[in-house]
Design a protein around this motif. Structure first.
Motif, PDB file in Angstrom:
ATOM      1  N   PHE A  34       1.080  -1.589   0.153  1.00 49.78           N
ATOM      2  CA  PHE A  34      -0.195  -0.120   0.057  1.00 49.78           C
ATOM      3  C   PHE A  34       1.035   1.128  -0.241  1.00 49.78           C
ATOM      4  O   PHE A  34       1.765   1.367   1.021  1.00 49.78           O
ATOM      5  CB  PHE A  34      -0.854   0.476   1.242  1.00 49.78           C
ATOM      6  N   CYS A  35       0.635   2.058  -0.957  1.00 51.06           N
ATOM      7  CA  CYS A  35       1.215   3.482  -0.825  1.00 51.06           C
ATOM      8  C   CYS A  35       0.670   4.908  -0.587  1.00 51.06           C
ATOM      9  O   CYS A  35      -0.442   4.321  -0.477  1.00 51.06           O
ATOM     10  CB  CYS A  35       2.005   3.735  -2.304  1.00 51.06           C
ATOM     11  N   ALA A  36       0.989   5.795  -0.490  1.00 49.62           N
ATOM     12  CA  ALA A  36       0.577   6.958  -0.223  1.00 49.62           C
ATOM     13  C   ALA A  36      -0.868   7.824  -0.468  1.00 49.62           C
ATOM     14  O   ALA A  36      -1.611   8.117   0.276  1.00 49.62           O
ATOM     15  CB  ALA A  36       1.250   7.979   0.490  1.00 49.62           C
ATOM     16  N   GLY A  37      -0.278   7.165  -1.849  1.00 53.22           N
ATOM     17  CA  GLY A  37      -1.375   7.690  -2.572  1.00 53.22           C
ATOM     18  C   GLY A  37      -2.679   6.832  -2.601  1.00 53.22           C
ATOM     19  O   GLY A  37      -3.933   7.232  -3.664  1.00 53.22           O
ATOM     20  N   PRO A  58       4.001   0.888  -8.757  1.00 53.01           N
ATOM     21  CA  PRO A  58       3.184   0.876 -10.159  1.00 53.01           C
ATOM     22  C   PRO A  58       3.180   2.117 -10.632  1.00 53.01           C
ATOM     23  O   PRO A  58       3.700   2.503 -12.355  1.00 53.01           O
ATOM     24  CB  PRO A  58       4.060   0.269 -10.522  1.00 53.01           C
ATOM     25  N   ARG A  59       2.466   2.501  -9.665  1.00 55.26           N
ATOM     26  CA  ARG A  59       1.124   3.759 -10.625  1.00 55.26           C
ATOM     27  C   ARG A  59       1.754   4.763 -10.225  1.00 55.26           C
ATOM     28  O   ARG A  59       1.636   6.182 -11.019  1.00 55.26           O
ATOM     29  CB  ARG A  59      -0.064   3.818  -9.730  1.00 55.26           C
ATOM     30  N   CYS A  60       2.548   5.089  -9.671  1.00 51.17           N
ATOM     31  CA  CYS A  60       2.605   6.849  -9.517  1.00 51.17           C
ATOM     32  C   CYS A  60       3.939   6.913  -8.528  1.00 51.17           C
ATOM     33  O   CYS A  60       4.588   7.948  -8.504  1.00 51.17           O
ATOM     34  CB  CYS A  60       1.845   7.335  -7.960  1.00 51.17           C
ATOM     35  N   GLY A  61       5.045   5.807  -8.332  1.00 45.32           N
ATOM     36  CA  GLY A  61       6.453   5.884  -7.708  1.00 45.32           C
ATOM     37  C   GLY A  61       6.936   5.821  -6.375  1.00 45.32           C
ATOM     38  O   GLY A  61       7.770   6.221  -6.071  1.00 45.32           O
ATOM     39  N   LEU A  62       5.519   6.103  -5.767  1.00 48.15           N
ATOM     40  CA  LEU A  62       5.680   6.640  -4.420  1.00 48.15           C
ATOM     41  C   LEU A  62       6.316   4.804  -3.231  1.00 48.15           C
ATOM     42  O   LEU A  62       5.512   4.279  -3.995  1.00 48.15           O
ATOM     43  CB  LEU A  62       4.804   6.831  -3.319  1.00 48.15           C
ATOM     44  N   ASP A  67       1.739  -2.732   5.417  1.00 45.14           N
ATOM     45  CA  ASP A  67       0.756  -1.870   6.325  1.00 45.14           C
ATOM     46  C   ASP A  67      -0.263  -1.104   5.623  1.00 45.14           C
ATOM     47  O   ASP A  67       0.502  -0.153   5.363  1.00 45.14           O
ATOM     48  CB  ASP A  67       1.421  -1.136   7.386  1.00 45.14           C
ATOM     49  N   GLU A  68      -1.211  -1.488   5.975  1.00 44.08           N
ATOM     50  CA  GLU A  68      -2.272  -0.640   5.104  1.00 44.08           C
ATOM     51  C   GLU A  68      -2.974   0.584   5.516  1.00 44.08           C
ATOM     52  O   GLU A  68      -3.432   1.910   4.929  1.00 44.08           O
ATOM     53  CB  GLU A  68      -3.481  -1.634   5.452  1.00 44.08           C
ATOM     54  N   GLU A  69      -3.029   0.731   6.926  1.00 40.88           N
ATOM     55  CA  GLU A  69      -3.375   1.784   8.031  1.00 40.88           C
ATOM     56  C   GLU A  69      -1.984   2.476   8.584  1.00 40.88           C
ATOM     57  O   GLU A  69      -2.447   4.472   8.360  1.00 40.88           O
ATOM     58  CB  GLU A  69      -3.307   1.343   9.422  1.00 40.88           C
ATOM     59  N   PRO A  73       5.337   7.584   4.124  1.00 43.51           N
ATOM     60  CA  PRO A  73       5.043   8.912   3.643  1.00 43.51           C
ATOM     61  C   PRO A  73       6.195   8.844   2.326  1.00 43.51           C
ATOM     62  O   PRO A  73       7.331   8.671   2.019  1.00 43.51           O
ATOM     63  CB  PRO A  73       5.360   9.409   4.806  1.00 43.51           C
ATOM     64  N   PRO A  74       5.630   9.538   1.061  1.00 40.52           N
ATOM     65  CA  PRO A  74       6.324  10.416   0.375  1.00 40.52           C
ATOM     66  C   PRO A  74       7.499  10.521   0.765  1.00 40.52           C
ATOM     67  O   PRO A  74       7.570  11.839   1.620  1.00 40.52           O
ATOM     68  CB  PRO A  74       5.289  11.312  -0.566  1.00 40.52           C
ATOM     69  N   PRO A  75       8.762  11.136  -0.380  1.00 42.36           N
ATOM     70  CA  PRO A  75      10.210  10.919   0.662  1.00 42.36           C
ATOM     71  C   PRO A  75      10.097  12.550   0.059  1.00 42.36           C
ATOM     72  O   PRO A  75       9.282  13.135  -0.739  1.00 42.36           O
ATOM     73  CB  PRO A  75      10.598  10.240  -0.832  1.00 42.36           C
TER      74      PRO A  75
END
Length: 118
Positions: A34-37, A58-62, A67-69, A73-75
């Motif tokens: 899970f990403c922040a996006g 692969p969608r946003c690069g973040l 951990d889904e919760e 954070p983005p760099p």
């Protein structure tokens, strides 16, 4: 009208592709990242392979983690600095004025001696 060669795009000795030709595939497990996006990525890993703690979305690069919760954070992105910005970090305005005055004095002395400066 379709062209005449029935084996076009094939090679000699090619047969049907599938599990019978290649053998059985290794058992796999899917892991959710899970990403922040808000994107979910589910890559497949071999059962005996080590599972990485983080994965790039692969969608946003973040960065993403399992951990889904609490996705990572983005760099922080540092803005581009010009050469002048780096110089200003190293020298104060007083030092810059002194260096400029020395350079102008040396240039005027060269001109006064008759040296051609382009």
């Amino acid at each position: 009208m379709a062209g005449g060669n029935a084996i076009r795009g094939s090679r000699v000795g090619a047969g049907p592709m599938g599990e019978a030709e290649r053998g059985d595939s290794a058992p796999r497990t899917r892991v959710s990242y899970f990403c922040a996006g808000g994107h979910v990525t589910r890559p497949a890993f071999a059962v005996d392979a080590p599972i990485p703690e983080s994965w790039d979305c692969p969608r946003c690069g973040l960065p993403a983690n399992t951990d889904e919760e609490n996705p990572p954070p983005p760099p922080k992105i540092t803005p581009y600095k010009t050469h002048l910005a780096y110089v200003k970090e190293r020298r104060t305005d007083a030092e810059a004025e002194q260096i400029l005055e020395e350079a102008v004095t040396a240039l005027r002395a060269r001109r006064a001696s008759g040296e051609v400066i382009y």
